[in-house]
Motif scaffolding. Structure first.
Motif, PDB file in Angstrom:
ATOM      1  N   ALA A   1       2.918  -2.594  -6.708  1.00  0.00           N
ATOM      2  CA  ALA A   1       2.609  -1.432  -7.542  1.00  0.00           C
ATOM      3  C   ALA A   1       3.319  -1.508  -8.892  1.00  0.00           C
ATOM      4  O   ALA A   1       2.757  -1.111  -9.919  1.00  0.00           O
ATOM      5  CB  ALA A   1       2.993  -0.144  -6.814  1.00  0.00           C
ATOM      6  N   THR A   2       4.547  -2.011  -8.909  1.00  0.00           N
ATOM      7  CA  THR A   2       5.248  -2.139 -10.188  1.00  0.00           C
ATOM      8  C   THR A   2       4.555  -3.169 -11.073  1.00  0.00           C
ATOM      9  O   THR A   2       4.487  -2.983 -12.297  1.00  0.00           O
ATOM     10  CB  THR A   2       6.723  -2.536  -9.994  1.00  0.00           C
ATOM     11  OG1 THR A   2       6.824  -3.843  -9.418  1.00  0.00           O
ATOM     12  CG2 THR A   2       7.458  -1.525  -9.130  1.00  0.00           C
TER      13      THR A   2
ATOM     14  N   VAL B   1       6.698   4.930  -4.885  1.00  0.00           N
ATOM     15  CA  VAL B   1       5.589   4.089  -5.327  1.00  0.00           C
ATOM     16  C   VAL B   1       4.632   4.835  -6.252  1.00  0.00           C
ATOM     17  O   VAL B   1       3.867   4.214  -7.000  1.00  0.00           O
ATOM     18  CB  VAL B   1       4.836   3.518  -4.104  1.00  0.00           C
ATOM     19  CG1 VAL B   1       3.899   4.556  -3.492  1.00  0.00           C
ATOM     20  CG2 VAL B   1       4.074   2.242  -4.458  1.00  0.00           C
TER      21      VAL B   1
ATOM     22  N   SER C   1       4.693  -3.753  -0.976  1.00  0.00           N
ATOM     23  CA  SER C   1       3.727  -2.825  -1.554  1.00  0.00           C
ATOM     24  C   SER C   1       4.280  -2.196  -2.824  1.00  0.00           C
ATOM     25  O   SER C   1       3.558  -2.051  -3.831  1.00  0.00           O
ATOM     26  CB  SER C   1       3.367  -1.738  -0.533  1.00  0.00           C
ATOM     27  OG  SER C   1       2.471  -0.795  -1.087  1.00  0.00           O
ATOM     28  N   TYR C   2       5.549  -1.814  -2.811  1.00  0.00           N
ATOM     29  CA  TYR C   2       6.169  -1.247  -3.999  1.00  0.00           C
ATOM     30  C   TYR C   2       6.206  -2.272  -5.129  1.00  0.00           C
ATOM     31  O   TYR C   2       5.897  -1.946  -6.286  1.00  0.00           O
ATOM     32  CB  TYR C   2       7.576  -0.759  -3.675  1.00  0.00           C
ATOM     33  CG  TYR C   2       8.288  -0.140  -4.857  1.00  0.00           C
ATOM     34  CD1 TYR C   2       8.135   1.206  -5.149  1.00  0.00           C
ATOM     35  CD2 TYR C   2       9.111  -0.907  -5.687  1.00  0.00           C
ATOM     36  CE1 TYR C   2       8.780   1.784  -6.239  1.00  0.00           C
ATOM     37  CE2 TYR C   2       9.763  -0.342  -6.773  1.00  0.00           C
ATOM     38  CZ  TYR C   2       9.594   0.998  -7.046  1.00  0.00           C
ATOM     39  OH  TYR C   2      10.234   1.556  -8.136  1.00  0.00           O
TER      40      TYR C   2
ATOM     41  N   ASP D   1       7.561  10.229  -3.466  1.00  0.00           N
ATOM     42  CA  ASP D   1       7.308   8.846  -3.046  1.00  0.00           C
ATOM     43  C   ASP D   1       7.545   7.896  -4.215  1.00  0.00           C
ATOM     44  O   ASP D   1       6.843   7.964  -5.228  1.00  0.00           O
ATOM     45  CB  ASP D   1       5.868   8.726  -2.541  1.00  0.00           C
ATOM     46  CG  ASP D   1       5.604   7.405  -1.838  1.00  0.00           C
ATOM     47  OD1 ASP D   1       6.408   6.459  -1.990  1.00  0.00           O
ATOM     48  OD2 ASP D   1       4.588   7.323  -1.119  1.00  0.00           O
TER      49      ASP D   1
ATOM     50  N   ASP E   1       7.477   2.907  -0.141  1.00  0.00           N
ATOM     51  CA  ASP E   1       6.076   3.351  -0.183  1.00  0.00           C
ATOM     52  C   ASP E   1       5.844   4.158   1.080  1.00  0.00           C
ATOM     53  O   ASP E   1       5.747   3.609   2.179  1.00  0.00           O
ATOM     54  CB  ASP E   1       5.139   2.137  -0.251  1.00  0.00           C
ATOM     55  CG  ASP E   1       3.676   2.526  -0.372  1.00  0.00           C
ATOM     56  OD1 ASP E   1       3.281   3.561   0.214  1.00  0.00           O
ATOM     57  OD2 ASP E   1       2.900   1.788  -1.015  1.00  0.00           O
TER      58      ASP E   1
END
Length: 301
Positions: A260-261, A229, A256-257, A227, A195
């Motif tokens: 997001a997934t 992410v 964070s990634y 990016d 990210d």
């Protein structure tokens, strides 16, 4: 700032990872005309007639001093575990032959340091390497099974691995976009800079992501093309392995990634290893490296 004990442990881990001599590949093939446009191949150190292929993208903050040689012991480690391995080189920032490529500064110092990455060259190369790989691997490692390919990468290379698996969801005007998902069993990203916005807030690798995308003037505009992410969901099985004590790429970047997934309806696996820093994931003598190899095996076999 890390305490003295944490900093000392991180330094010892880095020293161990870089203490292994480079391992010469069994074969090297070019996918372009530039000296960095090459792939090293390692055949499986087993007698199996057909084995999975692991594609490795090295880290080093996309900076020229760090090339594929430092990850060659990890490639050999995977080969000893019965994989065919393709270790991809690509153009990075700080090439002394390119004007303006040595105008950055090392994090926390006033010493000149190479800029991170080359836009768009770094991405051109990763895309070209993956496109050329099926033809090259047949000649270099006949026992490799392209139908069982796993993409992995460490740190900056982890970001490139996630990106390479997401080329089919790039914006329509992206030069690297493909029409369908890559034929991968999955991606195992090791301590990835996954990210770029979070990485920038944490000054990861001396603002490497910012430099990769060309600086403040182009960072926001180029993020949708680069990016990981922002390139979700991919439809490809994805696992992240990250040291819980990583001072180089903080675990918050991978977390964070992973968040997001989940929001995209396609949760990635995230394995956080307690008391492990950045480099044991690619250090053949570290337990964390065996964990990384097992995550690859879970997808490959």
């Amino acid at each position: 700032m890390p305490d003295d004990a944490a900093a000392a442990r991180a330094a010892a881990e880095e020293e161990s990872a870089f203490s292994h001599p480079p391992v010469e590949p069994d074969a090297t093939a070019a996918y372009g005309d530039h000296p960095d446009q090459v792939i090293d191949f390692y055949g499986p150190r087993t007698d199996d007639p057909l084995v999975p292929l692991v594609v490795v993208l090295h880290g080093g903050a996309w900076r020229a001093p760090y090339d594929r040689r430092h990850i060659s012991p990890f490639a050999e480690f995977l080969a000893r575990r019965g994989f065919a391995v393709a270790s991809v080189e690509y153009r990075r920032g700080g090439d002394p032959r390119v004007p303006g490529q040595n105008t950055g500064f090392a994090a926390g110092t006033a010493a000149p340091a190479p800029l991170a990455g080359r836009w768009p060259d770094t991405f051109d190369d990763v895309a070209a390497a993956l496109d050329a790989l099926p033809g090259l691997v047949r000649a270099a490692v006949p026992r490799a099974d392209p139908g069982r390919t796993v993409l992995t990468g460490h740190s900056a290379g982890g970001a490139l691995a996630l990106w390479a698996a997401a080329r089919h969801v790039l914006p329509a005007d992206a030069p690297w976009r493909v029409d369908r998902p890559a034929p991968l069993r999955g991606v195992v990203a090791l301590a990835p800079i996954a990210d770029f916005a979070v990485a920038e807030r944490l000054d990861t690798c001396g603002h490497a992501a910012l430099q990769l995308l060309g600086g403040e003037g182009t960072f926001a505009a180029r993020r949708p093309y680069a990016d990981p992410v922002l390139l979700l969901p991919t439809g490809i099985a994805t696992t992240l392995v990250h040291g819980g004590a990583d001072l180089t790429v903080p675990p918050a970047v991978a977390e964070s990634y992973a968040d997001a997934t989940a929001e995209a309806g396609e949760p990635a696996g995230l394995t956080l290893l307690a008391d492990v820093g950045h480099f044991p994931l690619i250090d053949p003598v570290a337990d964390a490296c065996a964990v990384a190899a097992e995550e690859i095996a879970q997808l490959a076999w």
